[in-house]
Enzyme design. Sequence first.
Site, PDB file in Angstrom:
ATOM      1  N   HIS A   1       0.811  -1.227   0.000  1.00  0.00           N
ATOM      2  CA  HIS A   1       0.000   0.000   0.000  1.00  0.00           C
ATOM      3  C   HIS A   1       0.845   1.279   0.000  1.00  0.00           C
ATOM      4  O   HIS A   1       0.313   2.356  -0.225  1.00  0.00           O
ATOM      5  CB  HIS A   1      -0.917  -0.016   1.229  1.00  0.00           C
ATOM      6  CG  HIS A   1      -0.164  -0.331   2.479  1.00  0.00           C
ATOM      7  ND1 HIS A   1       0.104  -1.632   2.864  1.00  0.00           N
ATOM      8  CD2 HIS A   1       0.424   0.465   3.392  1.00  0.00           C
ATOM      9  CE1 HIS A   1       0.810  -1.610   3.981  1.00  0.00           C
ATOM     10  NE2 HIS A   1       1.019  -0.350   4.318  1.00  0.00           N
TER      11      HIS A   1
ATOM     12  N   CYS B   1       7.776  -1.081  -2.380  1.00  0.00           N
ATOM     13  CA  CYS B   1       7.141  -0.853  -1.078  1.00  0.00           C
ATOM     14  C   CYS B   1       7.509   0.584  -0.677  1.00  0.00           C
ATOM     15  O   CYS B   1       7.934   1.361  -1.528  1.00  0.00           O
ATOM     16  CB  CYS B   1       7.564  -1.897  -0.044  1.00  0.00           C
ATOM     17  SG  CYS B   1       9.280  -1.830   0.490  1.00  0.00           S
ATOM     18  N   GLY B   2       7.344   0.932   0.574  1.00  0.00           N
ATOM     19  CA  GLY B   2       7.600   2.316   0.971  1.00  0.00           C
ATOM     20  C   GLY B   2       9.030   2.751   0.691  1.00  0.00           C
ATOM     21  O   GLY B   2       9.277   3.825   0.145  1.00  0.00           O
ATOM     22  N   THR B   3       9.967   1.915   1.069  1.00  0.00           N
ATOM     23  CA  THR B   3      11.385   2.237   0.862  1.00  0.00           C
ATOM     24  C   THR B   3      12.041   1.343  -0.185  1.00  0.00           C
ATOM     25  O   THR B   3      13.156   1.639  -0.628  1.00  0.00           O
ATOM     26  CB  THR B   3      12.175   2.030   2.173  1.00  0.00           C
ATOM     27  OG1 THR B   3      11.990   0.658   2.578  1.00  0.00           O
ATOM     28  CG2 THR B   3      11.687   2.971   3.267  1.00  0.00           C
ATOM     29  N   GLY B   4      11.418   0.252  -0.497  1.00  0.00           N
ATOM     30  CA  GLY B   4      12.037  -0.771  -1.351  1.00  0.00           C
ATOM     31  C   GLY B   4      12.882  -1.743  -0.545  1.00  0.00           C
ATOM     32  O   GLY B   4      13.281  -2.795  -1.039  1.00  0.00           O
ATOM     33  N   ILE B   5      13.139  -1.398   0.709  1.00  0.00           N
ATOM     34  CA  ILE B   5      14.046  -2.216   1.532  1.00  0.00           C
ATOM     35  C   ILE B   5      13.377  -3.541   1.925  1.00  0.00           C
ATOM     36  O   ILE B   5      13.922  -4.621   1.674  1.00  0.00           O
ATOM     37  CB  ILE B   5      14.501  -1.443   2.791  1.00  0.00           C
ATOM     38  CG1 ILE B   5      15.312  -0.207   2.384  1.00  0.00           C
ATOM     39  CG2 ILE B   5      15.334  -2.352   3.700  1.00  0.00           C
ATOM     40  CD1 ILE B   5      15.624   0.745   3.545  1.00  0.00           C
ATOM     41  N   GLY B   6      12.219  -3.439   2.544  1.00  0.00           N
ATOM     42  CA  GLY B   6      11.560  -4.656   3.030  1.00  0.00           C
ATOM     43  C   GLY B   6      11.238  -5.633   1.912  1.00  0.00           C
ATOM     44  O   GLY B   6      11.482  -6.841   2.028  1.00  0.00           O
TER      45      GLY B   6
ATOM     46  N   HIS C   1      26.384  -6.751 -13.840  1.00  0.00           N
ATOM     47  CA  HIS C   1      27.369  -7.402 -12.969  1.00  0.00           C
ATOM     48  C   HIS C   1      26.767  -8.375 -11.965  1.00  0.00           C
ATOM     49  O   HIS C   1      27.474  -9.212 -11.427  1.00  0.00           O
ATOM     50  CB  HIS C   1      28.173  -6.346 -12.192  1.00  0.00           C
ATOM     51  CG  HIS C   1      29.156  -5.623 -13.045  1.00  0.00           C
ATOM     52  ND1 HIS C   1      30.165  -4.837 -12.529  1.00  0.00           N
ATOM     53  CD2 HIS C   1      29.299  -5.557 -14.395  1.00  0.00           C
ATOM     54  CE1 HIS C   1      30.882  -4.328 -13.519  1.00  0.00           C
ATOM     55  NE2 HIS C   1      30.362  -4.736 -14.660  1.00  0.00           N
TER      56      HIS C   1
HETATM   57  C1  RB5 Z   1       4.703  -0.074   5.000  1.00  0.00           C
HETATM   58  O1  RB5 Z   1       4.156   0.944   5.758  1.00  0.00           O
HETATM   59  C2  RB5 Z   1       6.218   0.071   4.909  1.00  0.00           C
HETATM   60  O2  RB5 Z   1       6.806  -0.241   6.124  1.00  0.00           O
HETATM   61  C3  RB5 Z   1       6.754  -0.797   3.813  1.00  0.00           C
HETATM   62  O3  RB5 Z   1       6.167  -0.419   2.606  1.00  0.00           O
HETATM   63  C4  RB5 Z   1       8.244  -0.757   3.511  1.00  0.00           C
HETATM   64  O4  RB5 Z   1       8.716   0.550   3.448  1.00  0.00           O
HETATM   65  C5  RB5 Z   1       9.104  -1.641   4.249  1.00  0.00           C
HETATM   66  O5  RB5 Z   1      10.305  -1.795   3.943  1.00  0.00           O
END
Ligand code: RB5
Length: 127
Positions: free
Chosen positions: A9, A65-70, A98
């Site tokens: 979301h 996602c919000g950051t792409g990290i998760g 690479h």
């Molecule tokens: C969701 O609120 C947020 O935590 C998720 O999208 C993401 O940024 C996690 O890495």
Amino acid sequence: MKFVIANDHAAIELKETLKTWLEARGDTVVDLGVGPGDKADYPDKAEEACLAYLAGGYDFGILCCGTGIGISISANKVKGIRCALPQNAFAAAMAKEHNDCQFIAFGGRIEYQDQPVDMLQAFLTAN
Ligand code: RB5
């Protein structure tokens, strides 16, 4: 080319931007992400897209996602998946050239210097 894309979301608008850009190029995009008003947990979306990719028929996968990290961490836990979270267009190109990544991730809440569309283009045009 055929892409699988998924998002939670926190990256609905970004997913739509990338999808629209790909479709305008003539690519096929299968959207496993959520739309406006819906919520999803990013690990579930990552797994769904990665398993779809591994089942075959796709050239690349895109995760947001919000950051792409998760969502990139989650994707990289799936055996056989290499997902990049590029800092810029150079890194996006290197992720393919690479690192042989099949997936690329972006954050919908991140203010990028190189826009995700430009990073995606760099990824796709890299060798
Ligand atoms: C969701 O609120 C947020 O935590 C998720 O999208 C993401 O940024 C996690 O890495």
